[in-house]
Write a protein that holds these residues in place. Structure first.
Motif, PDB file in Angstrom:
ATOM      1  N   TRP A 132       0.822  -1.205   0.000  1.00 47.99           N
ATOM      2  CA  TRP A 132       0.000   0.000   0.000  1.00 47.99           C
ATOM      3  C   TRP A 132       0.859   1.259   0.000  1.00 47.99           C
ATOM      4  N   GLN A 133       1.947   1.245   0.746  1.00 46.97           N
ATOM      5  CA  GLN A 133       2.823   2.414   0.796  1.00 46.97           C
ATOM      6  C   GLN A 133       3.452   2.684  -0.570  1.00 46.97           C
ATOM      7  N   GLU A 134       3.883   1.611  -1.251  1.00 52.49           N
ATOM      8  CA  GLU A 134       4.481   1.800  -2.568  1.00 52.49           C
ATOM      9  C   GLU A 134       3.431   2.272  -3.565  1.00 52.49           C
ATOM     10  N   LEU A 135       2.242   1.715  -3.506  1.00 51.12           N
ATOM     11  CA  LEU A 135       1.164   2.130  -4.394  1.00 51.12           C
ATOM     12  C   LEU A 135       0.838   3.607  -4.189  1.00 51.12           C
ATOM     13  N   ARG A 136       0.761   4.029  -2.947  1.00 47.49           N
ATOM     14  CA  ARG A 136       0.476   5.436  -2.650  1.00 47.49           C
ATOM     15  C   ARG A 136       1.583   6.329  -3.196  1.00 47.49           C
ATOM     16  N   GLN A 137       2.839   5.911  -3.013  1.00 44.86           N
ATOM     17  CA  GLN A 137       3.954   6.711  -3.526  1.00 44.86           C
ATOM     18  C   GLN A 137       3.885   6.826  -5.043  1.00 44.86           C
ATOM     19  N   TRP A 138       3.593   5.722  -5.734  1.00 45.30           N
ATOM     20  CA  TRP A 138       3.528   5.751  -7.186  1.00 45.30           C
ATOM     21  C   TRP A 138       2.417   6.683  -7.673  1.00 45.30           C
ATOM     22  N   ARG A 139       1.282   6.657  -7.021  1.00 41.43           N
ATOM     23  CA  ARG A 139       0.181   7.533  -7.437  1.00 41.43           C
ATOM     24  C   ARG A 139       0.553   9.004  -7.278  1.00 41.43           C
ATOM     25  N   ARG A 140       1.254   9.327  -6.214  1.00 45.83           N
ATOM     26  CA  ARG A 140       1.658  10.713  -6.005  1.00 45.83           C
ATOM     27  C   ARG A 140       2.718  11.128  -7.029  1.00 45.83           C
ATOM     28  N   LEU A 141       3.617  10.206  -7.363  1.00 43.88           N
ATOM     29  CA  LEU A 141       4.613  10.492  -8.390  1.00 43.88           C
ATOM     30  C   LEU A 141       3.947  10.706  -9.744  1.00 43.88           C
ATOM     31  N   VAL A 142       3.023   9.828 -10.091  1.00 42.14           N
ATOM     32  CA  VAL A 142       2.315   9.953 -11.364  1.00 42.14           C
ATOM     33  C   VAL A 142       1.576  11.281 -11.433  1.00 42.14           C
ATOM     34  N   SER A 143       0.963  11.691 -10.322  1.00 39.12           N
ATOM     35  CA  SER A 143       0.274  12.977 -10.271  1.00 39.12           C
ATOM     36  C   SER A 143       1.235  14.131 -10.502  1.00 39.12           C
ATOM     37  N   SER A 144       2.427  14.028  -9.915  1.00 35.86           N
ATOM     38  CA  SER A 144       3.433  15.078 -10.091  1.00 35.86           C
ATOM     39  C   SER A 144       3.945  15.103 -11.528  1.00 35.86           C
ATOM     40  N   TRP A 145       4.252  13.929 -12.087  1.00 33.31           N
ATOM     41  CA  TRP A 145       4.763  13.864 -13.460  1.00 33.31           C
ATOM     42  C   TRP A 145       3.737  14.367 -14.474  1.00 33.31           C
ATOM     43  N   ALA A 146       2.454  14.200 -14.170  1.00 35.35           N
ATOM     44  CA  ALA A 146       1.394  14.605 -15.099  1.00 35.35           C
ATOM     45  C   ALA A 146       1.379  16.107 -15.327  1.00 35.35           C
ATOM     46  N   GLN A 147       2.030  16.862 -14.456  1.00 35.44           N
ATOM     47  CA  GLN A 147       2.053  18.317 -14.598  1.00 35.44           C
ATOM     48  C   GLN A 147       3.104  18.776 -15.604  1.00 35.44           C
ATOM     49  N   GLU A 148       3.961  17.847 -16.032  1.00 36.85           N
ATOM     50  CA  GLU A 148       5.027  18.185 -16.978  1.00 36.85           C
ATOM     51  C   GLU A 148       4.599  17.834 -18.401  1.00 36.85           C
ATOM     52  N   PRO A 149       5.248  18.436 -19.420  1.00 37.32           N
ATOM     53  CA  PRO A 149       4.901  18.120 -20.811  1.00 37.32           C
ATOM     54  C   PRO A 149       5.059  16.628 -21.107  1.00 37.32           C
ATOM     55  N   SER A 150       4.129  16.094 -21.883  1.00 32.79           N
ATOM     56  CA  SER A 150       4.174  14.675 -22.235  1.00 32.79           C
ATOM     57  C   SER A 150       5.405  14.378 -23.093  1.00 32.79           C
ATOM     58  N   ARG A 151       5.986  13.209 -22.872  1.00 31.57           N
ATOM     59  CA  ARG A 151       7.121  12.743 -23.667  1.00 31.57           C
ATOM     60  C   ARG A 151       6.886  11.269 -24.011  1.00 31.57           C
ATOM     61  N   PRO A 152       7.394  10.817 -25.149  1.00 31.27           N
ATOM     62  CA  PRO A 152       7.154   9.419 -25.540  1.00 31.27           C
ATOM     63  C   PRO A 152       7.862   8.429 -24.614  1.00 31.27           C
ATOM     64  N   ILE A 153       7.287   7.257 -24.507  1.00 31.33           N
ATOM     65  CA  ILE A 153       7.925   6.168 -23.763  1.00 31.33           C
ATOM     66  C   ILE A 153       9.148   5.716 -24.543  1.00 31.33           C
TER      67      ILE A 153
END
Length: 267
Positions: free
Chosen positions: A180-201
């Motif tokens: 659960w702790q790792e899942l919560r951390q990943w969701r917060r990271l994804v939320s933070s990254w979403a604020q930056e311009p999209s880049r290809p995988i």
């Protein structure tokens, strides 16, 4: 090509065979005598990941959940528990004639620990057992464990996905808390990254992830890959977001849940 290790032979087999574009999956669960626990949900979860992987590779998937001797109220409880774990609803739940319900023999049989089938068609996946701790009096069941932000059954999904589907899993409260702790951390990271311009995988990363999934559902390898992505200083935040969002189509962890919500700074 999507390949699965057939328990009957130990060999990798391509599914579906004969260049068909519909993968038929039959998931077998045991008789449920008590409450729904992770032990009953691991086989449906494996079937869900298999269907999601097939769809990621351009196939369609049709899933049947075989649950013999299951009264309607328990069928409904099982359906609610599967929905809580992000498992896509099967086409049918109950005791059915496999070929009639699927329209053709199953390509894959996913068997929960302690179940069997006399079906000779298709590949066979025997799912490892799940052991849980005895519940303390008054304690929340594992599927209702609560963290500081409330109940999140997807932590159970995270925990189970972290293990090869053939190996046993100990679903302890300590292990669930870590997931659960790792899942919560990943969701917060994804939320933070979403604020930056999209880049290809990165193409090599995408190829590696798809290959891992196509090779006997290598989900633990994909999770390890995402852990490495978190720490990559050479990868733009927008590319990290796209990577996590794309692979969550298979993982089903709702990793973009926090996008657009206020959250503390994360690194």
């Amino acid at each position: 090509m999507l390949s699965i290790a057939d328990t009957r032979t130990g060999r990798l087999v391509e599914i579906p065979s004969a260049n068909r574009h519909l993968l038929r999956i039959s998931v077998h669960v045991p008789v449920i005598d008590t409450g729904i626990t992770p032990a009953y949900l691991r086989a449906p979860l494996v079937g869900d990941v298999l269907a999601r992987t097939a769809e990621l590779h351009g196939l369609q998937a049709l899933t049947l959940l075989t649950a013999p001797e299951l009264p309607q109220e328990r069928v409904q409880a099982l359906e609610r528990a599967m929905a809580a774990l992000g498992i896509h609803p099967p086409a049918a739940v109950g005791a059915y004639d496999q070929q009639e319900a699927l329209g053709s023999p199953a390509d894959v049989h996913v068997l929960a620990h302690g179940t069997d089938t006399d079906a000779a068609d298709g590949a066979r996946i025997d799912v490892g057992r799940v052991s849980t701790e005895p519940a303390d009096e008054g304690a929340q069941p594992l599927l209702e464990e609560r963290g500081p932000e409330g109940a999140d059954p997807l932590a159970v999904r995270m925990l189970l996905l972290g293990h090869d589907h053939r190996t046993p899993v100990e679903a302890t409260r300590a292990a669930l808390a870590e997931a659960w702790q790792e899942l919560r951390q990943w969701r917060r990271l994804v939320s933070s990254w979403a604020q930056e311009p999209s880049r290809p995988i990165p193409a090599d990363l995408l190829k590696q992830a798809h290959a891992a999934l196509a090779d006997n559902l290598g989900v633990p390898a994909v999770l390890d890959m995402l852990r490495s992505v978190v720490g990559r200083a050479d990868m733009p935040a927008g590319a990290k977001f796209e990577t996590f969002a794309h692979l969550d189509r298979v993982l089903g962890l709702d990793l973009a849940r926090e996008v657009g919500r206020p959250h503390p700074e994360v690194s």
